[in-house]
Design a protein around this motif. Sequence first.
Motif: not given
Length: 111
Positions: A32, A35, A37
């Motif tokens: 996260e 940015s 997955t």
Amino acid sequence: MLREYKQFLKKIHQIVHDQMKLGHVNCDTVSEALSMTNQHLRRKIFSITGITGGVYILGIRMTYAQQLLESARKYPIATVARKCGYEDSNNFSRTFKRVVGMTPSEYAKGA
């Protein structure tokens, strides 16, 4: 290419250390922050290091724990656990023993 990999891994180290201060570190929080997955992060770490993302992040945490246990300040185990992002010092001790091969107390005595 090698320089990019080193920068990427350095960024992961920084994020993991930042997340340890907040008390929750795992591939989800790191992905996260980047940015990315979770799956992409895990694949990229594996392609660079040959180990899974979870194992890589755990290695960062345990290396930091070893540094704290070796430091001249001799932190209590519960403090080391908290600084490494563990809320439960018993869980930290079990994980440390599994990874390092001895309990945090044994490691601190030998340092």
